[in-house]
Every structure is written in structure tokens, then in C-alpha cells.
Design a protein around this motif. Structure first.
Motif, PDB file in Angstrom:
ATOM      1  N   GLN A 143       0.837  -1.207   0.000  1.00 50.33           N
ATOM      2  CA  GLN A 143       0.000   0.000   0.000  1.00 50.33           C
ATOM      3  C   GLN A 143       0.869   1.253   0.000  1.00 50.33           C
ATOM      4  N   LYS A 144       1.981   1.206   0.729  1.00 46.86           N
ATOM      5  CA  LYS A 144       2.913   2.348   0.721  1.00 46.86           C
ATOM      6  C   LYS A 144       3.444   2.582  -0.693  1.00 46.86           C
ATOM      7  N   LEU A 145       3.811   1.478  -1.340  1.00 46.36           N
ATOM      8  CA  LEU A 145       4.331   1.597  -2.703  1.00 46.36           C
ATOM      9  C   LEU A 145       3.257   2.157  -3.642  1.00 46.36           C
ATOM     10  N   ALA A 146       2.017   1.718  -3.407  1.00 47.95           N
ATOM     11  CA  ALA A 146       0.917   2.219  -4.245  1.00 47.95           C
ATOM     12  C   ALA A 146       0.722   3.721  -4.030  1.00 47.95           C
ATOM     13  N   ILE A 147       0.914   4.182  -2.816  1.00 46.61           N
ATOM     14  CA  ILE A 147       0.826   5.631  -2.538  1.00 46.61           C
ATOM     15  C   ILE A 147       1.951   6.353  -3.302  1.00 46.61           C
ATOM     16  N   ALA A 148       3.143   5.755  -3.282  1.00 48.88           N
ATOM     17  CA  ALA A 148       4.274   6.358  -4.013  1.00 48.88           C
ATOM     18  C   ALA A 148       3.940   6.443  -5.499  1.00 48.88           C
ATOM     19  N   ARG A 149       3.323   5.378  -6.026  1.00 50.43           N
ATOM     20  CA  ARG A 149       2.960   5.365  -7.450  1.00 50.43           C
ATOM     21  C   ARG A 149       1.966   6.496  -7.776  1.00 50.43           C
ATOM     22  N   LEU A 167      -5.479  -3.515   6.414  1.00 50.45           N
ATOM     23  CA  LEU A 167      -4.162  -3.433   7.068  1.00 50.45           C
ATOM     24  C   LEU A 167      -4.329  -3.607   8.564  1.00 50.45           C
ATOM     25  N   ASP A 168      -3.295  -4.142   9.212  1.00 53.67           N
ATOM     26  CA  ASP A 168      -3.365  -4.238  10.667  1.00 53.67           C
ATOM     27  C   ASP A 168      -3.213  -2.821  11.243  1.00 53.67           C
ATOM     28  N   LEU A 175       0.880   3.970   7.528  1.00 56.81           N
ATOM     29  CA  LEU A 175       0.489   4.452   6.198  1.00 56.81           C
ATOM     30  C   LEU A 175      -0.157   5.837   6.303  1.00 56.81           C
ATOM     31  N   ARG A 176      -0.991   6.026   7.336  1.00 52.43           N
ATOM     32  CA  ARG A 176      -1.632   7.332   7.541  1.00 52.43           C
ATOM     33  C   ARG A 176      -0.585   8.422   7.771  1.00 52.43           C
ATOM     34  N   ASP A 177       0.427   8.092   8.611  1.00 49.82           N
ATOM     35  CA  ASP A 177       1.505   9.062   8.884  1.00 49.82           C
ATOM     36  C   ASP A 177       2.212   9.445   7.592  1.00 49.82           C
TER      37      ASP A 177
END
Lengths: 311, 244
Positions: A143-149, A167-168, A175-177
Motif C-alpha cells: 500500500q505504501k508503494l501504491a501511494i508512491a505510485r 491493514l493491521d 500508512l496514515r503518517d
């Protein structure tokens, strides 16, 4: 006056007999995180598809970054980014290859593309793992990588559809941070679909609540709390028996009384005072240790709006 | 537009060659076929392979058939199954760039594999020769390349249409495999039902086939390719795919 990032007027979309989005009228100013709240099936994803010009509206119209999704959808998609229901990553490819592909899609020159990939992956603490296949990563990392994309081409507007779903709690918080920091730094407008209310409360400057395709309320979380939420008292103590709860609910100054995590939560009507309620509780045999008065949370506002819609 | 098509093609190739699991077993099958058509048969037949009709048929029809069917099923159904299609559709790429990039990737792969196999076969065939090194006649090799391209394009277009309707890669592969069996067996079946006279007439027509006939077949194939590509472009629509 600054032009709204998203502006819709009576936007409507039917699927056969089902009306997924019903006369949606919305103004999202630029540079904010706008939370679009609603239960599953409320029309949130259909709204994103309409705003991106992926599907045509049945009626009404919209302007996204000043562009018409009916006729200028390609320009809208050029200036925006989207993280939809799934991360959309190519799992057989490495993280770097995924970003490189989308960098090419957005015509970012090679040197700038490499620098941008490094910048984003470094910020998300993923740079050292850039040559690993995405299939080997955890859901949070994906998900972090998807945000970067989504941010790769420095879009003016991004659409995020439940980015922390599945997500846990630790991964979701991380991810929010990251999302908050990146969005602040880039000055991007964010349209965030979510049913995670604490997430919306923390991230969003404005929220809209949608139910069965209709916009029930829109404004800042504070404004919605004032308009829709009741003042609240949280009472810590013992002896909150069903009889005590019934006694409270019968009072004209109490909207509702419930037990949450062992605490008594009393929703007060309008400008009701807490002291008479505490006196009544003590009179009924309850032992009070602490009383906190506060506003309803966004979750309370949301639940109230959902209940009002059902009536 | 051309740049976008190339971007999609490059991504498809990267994905194809960095895949594991099922795809790797598919690649093994392909290499076995290439070993048979590219090394074993030419080596056994020797230099006559270079001018044999079976060679022309193998490289211009059967090899592209196997190569395309093995890869095209993944193009749309695979993206849908792996939930990457939505994100691709939400990008700035046009519908045409996406679909032509996908077609181009499969056709390019098929063509490259066929040419490499044919060149290896030429070397293998010369190992069993009279000491001289024979090469494919220019016209024959040009025909192989042209027909491999046209056949690959046709099959890839049909594959995309099947893939658009299929709910999974498996379903698309099954449909394409069924088509493969029909394409391979039907001509043989029809041939076996012909009367002796009809068979002789057909054989003499094949034997007398000249460049003009080859050209006519190529023109027909080009027309069919254009029709199928047009249908693919019409069928590949963002809104339809998002809703499906």
C-alpha cells in the motif's frame, strides 16, 4: 477566488434500476484532504469512477480541476492519480520496475523519474528494498508503494479508495503518517473514500457523508459535530445497571445512554447540564469516580446520520 | 501514442520474462517445441529442411499459434484477475495505447521467437549437409516472417476478444486451447474427407502455388487482421471494463 478542485452539481448515476449516486452536489477546495464517508455500497467508488471520467453520469455534471469528465477525462487522469480498491501493483515486477513503468506512462523524463523514485521510496523507507519483487512484500508495504505510485507524477489531485482497508492497526497508522506527511509536503488535494472514521477525523479538513448515493452532510468534522452530534458526558464508575440506564433514557435532557468499554456514555439534548444527571445517578445507587464532558466523535455523527437516513 | 504503446509493450515483456510458477512451466513447453522445430527436426532432415513445405508451415502458422495462445490469455483476463487493470485504466493511457501495446507485445514476442527458431534451425540443418552452408531463399524467409506476423496478429486479436469475455486466465486459456485444437484438426479432418480426385486437385494446386497465390493469401490475411483489430479497438472500452 480559487477554483474548486472538485465541483459536482446533481451528479447522478444509475445502474439499471439502482441509483448508485443520487444528485450529488459537492465542492472540494484545492489543497485539502476531503474525506468521503459512507458504508459499503453507499456509492463512494462509483463517485470516484465518475470523477475520473471512467464511467459516464446518467445526469448532472462535474468539473474536476476545471475540466469536464465527459469530454476531458484523459486530461483529468493526466493531472490526477488514483489508488483504487486494490493496490494495482504488478506483483511479478520489482518495486522499482512498477514505479518506472508508471513514470513512463506519465512521460517523466528518465533522470527526473529515477530521482523521483528515489525520493519517494526513501521517504517511505522502501528504497533499500526497491529491487525486490512486490509479491514478496507485506500488504502494508504494498500500500505504501501504491501511494508512491499515485504521487509519482506530482498530481494536483489524488483519489484514494479505502487505502488502509485490510491493514493491521500498526501498518494502517504508519500508512496514515506517511500519507499525511507526503500530502502536506506536495500540497496535493486528496479525495479520500473511507469508512474508517477515526482515520477521517485525523486526516481530513472536510468530510462528506454519503448514504444510498445521497449526500447526507458535508463540512469540517468540527462543524458536523456541532450540527449533528450531541454534547456528550462520559462517566466512569460502577453500578450502571439496566434500571439505571432506563431511568436515564426516560429523562427529557438525555438523548441516549449506553455502556462502552465499561464507561457510561450519555448523549445530552441540546444544552443540557451534566450535574443533574450525576445527581440522579448517585440517587439511583451508582458510584461515580470521574465525569468528562465533550463533543460527539465523528463516529457518533456518522451513526446519527445513518440512523436519520433509515427513519 | 507510439511512446505509450512502447511503454505498455515493455511492461508486458518485463512481466512475462520475470514471471515464475505457471508461466515458467509454460516457457518450458515452448522451449521443448522450439527444440523440436528448431533443432531436432532440421538436424534429422538436414539441408532439405531449408526448402521443405513443412518448414514453411511450421514457422508461419504452427509456431506463432502455440506462442500466441500461450501468452495472450493473460493479457486482459490476467490483469483483471490480479486487480491491476483498474489502475491501468485510471492512468492517462488511452484505450488504444493499452490494447495496441498488449497486442504488440504478444506479436513481437511471437515474431522474435519464430525468427530466432528459424535461424537456429538453419544452422542445425546445415550440420547434416554436403559441407556447403545453405540459407533460406530470400523470398521464402520473407514469407515466413510476413505470415508469422499476420497469423500472430490475427490470433492475438482473437485472443484479446476471448480474454475480454473470460472471467479468469484459466477460462481464457481453455477457450483458446479449444480453438487451437479446432484450427489444427479441422484442416486435417476436411482433407481426410475429400475424395481422391479432390485431394489430387488440392495437392496439385499446392504444388503449383506461385508467388501470386502467396500474395493473394497475404492480402486476405491483412484484411482479416484489420477487421479483427478494429473489432478489438471497438470492444476495448474503459467504461465497459470498469463496470465488468
Amino acid at each position: 477566488m480559487t477554483e474548486a478542485a472538485i465541483q459536482t452539481t446533481d451528479l447522478t448515476r444509475d445502474f439499471g434500476r439502482v441509483r448508485a449516486v443520487d444528485h450529488l452536489t459537492l465542492d472540494v477546495p484545492p489543497g485539502i484532504i476531503f474525506g468521503f464517508l459512507g458504508p459499503n455500497g453507499a456509492g463512494k467508488t462509483t463517485t470516484i469512477n465518475l470523477l475520473l471520467g471512467l464511467i459516464e453520469p446518467t445526469a448532472g455534471h462535474a468539473r474536476i480541476l476545471g475540466l469536464d469528465p465527459r469530454t476531458q477525462s484523459e486530461q483529468i487522469r493526466t493531472r490526477s492519480g488514483a489508488l483504487l480498491e486494490f493496490s494495482g501493483l504488478y506483483e511479478r515486477l520489482t518495486a522499482e520496475d512498477n514505479l518506472d513503468f508508471y513514470g513512463r506512462v506519465w512521460h517523466i523524463p528518465p533522470a527526473e523519474r529515477q530521482a523521483r523514485i528515489k525520493e519517494l521510496l526513501t521517504h517511505l523507507a522502501l528504497y533499500d528494498r526497491r529491487r525486490e519483487r512486490v509479491s514478496t512484500w507485506s500488504r502494508g508495504m504494498k500500500q505504501k508503494l501504491a501511494i508512491a505510485r499515485v504521487l509519482l507524477h506530482r498530481p494536483d489531485l489524488i483519489f484514494l479508495d479505502e487505502p488502509t482497508a485490510g491493514l493491521d492497526p500498526v501498518a494502517a497508522a504508519a500508512l496514515r503518517d506517511d500519507l499525511e506527511a507526503l500530502v502536506q509536503r506536495e500540497g496535493t488535494t486528496v479525495f479520500l473514500n473511507t469508512h474508517n472514521l477515526p482515520e477521517a477525523e485525523r486526516l481530513c479538513q472536510q468530510v462528506g457523508v454519503i448514504r444510498e448515493g445521497r449526500l447526507s452532510a458535508v463540512g469540517s468534522p468540527d462543524m458536523l459535530r456541532q450540527q449533528t452530534g450531541h454534547p456528550q458526558a462520559e462517566i466512569v464508575g460502577e453500578g450502571f445497571t439496566p434500571e439505571v440506564l432506563s431511568m436515564l433514557q426516560a429523562r427529557p435532557d438525555v438523548e441516549s445512554a449506553t455502556i462502552q468499554n465499561g464507561h457510561l456514555i450519555v448523549n445530552l439534548r441540546d444544552s443540557a447540564r451534566v450535574a443533574p444527571i450525576v445527581t440522579a445517578l448517585v440517587g439511583a445507587g451508582a458510584q461515580i469516580e470521574e465525569v468528562r464532558r465533550g463533543q460527539a466523535s465523528l463516529e457518533d455523527v456518522f451513526m446519527t446520520l445513518m440512523q436519520e437516513g433509515e427513519r | 501514442m507510439i511512446g505509450d504503446i512502447t511503454t505498455v509493450m515493455t511492461k508486458e515483456w518485463r512481466e512475462f520474462f520475470s514471471s515464475g510458477g505457471d508461466r515458467r512451466s509454460g516457457l518450458i513447453v515452448l522451449f521443448i517445441i522450439a527444440a523440436i522445430l528448431g533443432v531436432y527436426l532440421p538436424f534429422r532432415m538436414g539441408q532439405p529442411w531449408i526448402t521443405s513445405p513443412f518448414m514453411v508451415l511450421s514457422y508461419s502458422i504452427y509456431l506463432p499459434l502455440i506462442l500466441v495462445i500461450n501468452t495472450i490469455a493473460d493479457s486482459i483476463a490476467g490483469e483483471r484477475e490480479r486487480h491491476t487493470l483498474e489502475t491501468l485504466l485510471a492512468s492517462r493511457l488511452s484505450d488504444r495505447a493499452i490494447i495496441l501495446g498488449k497486442l504488440g507485445a504478444v506479436v513481437g514476442y511471437s515474431l522474435a521467437f519464430t525468427i530466432i527458431t528459424a535461424l537456429i534451425a538453419m544452422i542445425a540443418a546445415n550440420l547434416h549437409g554436403d559441407g556447403s552452408f545453405q540459407v533460406y531463399p530470400v523470398g521464402v524467409f520473407g514469407s515466413i516472417v510476413a505470415f508469422a506476423l499476420l497469423v500472430s496478429l490475427l490470433l492475438a486479436s482473437v485472443g484479446v476478444l476471448v480474454s475480454l469475455r473470460a472471467s479468469s486466465v484459466r477460462q481464457a486459456q481453455l477457450a483458446m486451447s479449444a480453438a487451437l485444437i479446432v484450427v489444427i484438426l479441422l484442416p486435417l479432418l476436411i482433407y481426410s474427407t475429400l475424395s481422391d480426385t479432390a485431394r489430387q486437385q488440392f495437392n496439385s494446386w499446392i504444388a503449383s502455388a506461385n508467388w501470386a497465390t502467396v500474395g493473394e493469401i497475404a492480402v486476405v490475411l491483412i484484411l482479416i487482421d484489420f477487421i479483427f483489430i478494429a473489432v478489438v479497438i471497438l470492444r476495448f472500452q474503459r467504461s465497459r471494463l470498469i463496470l465488468s
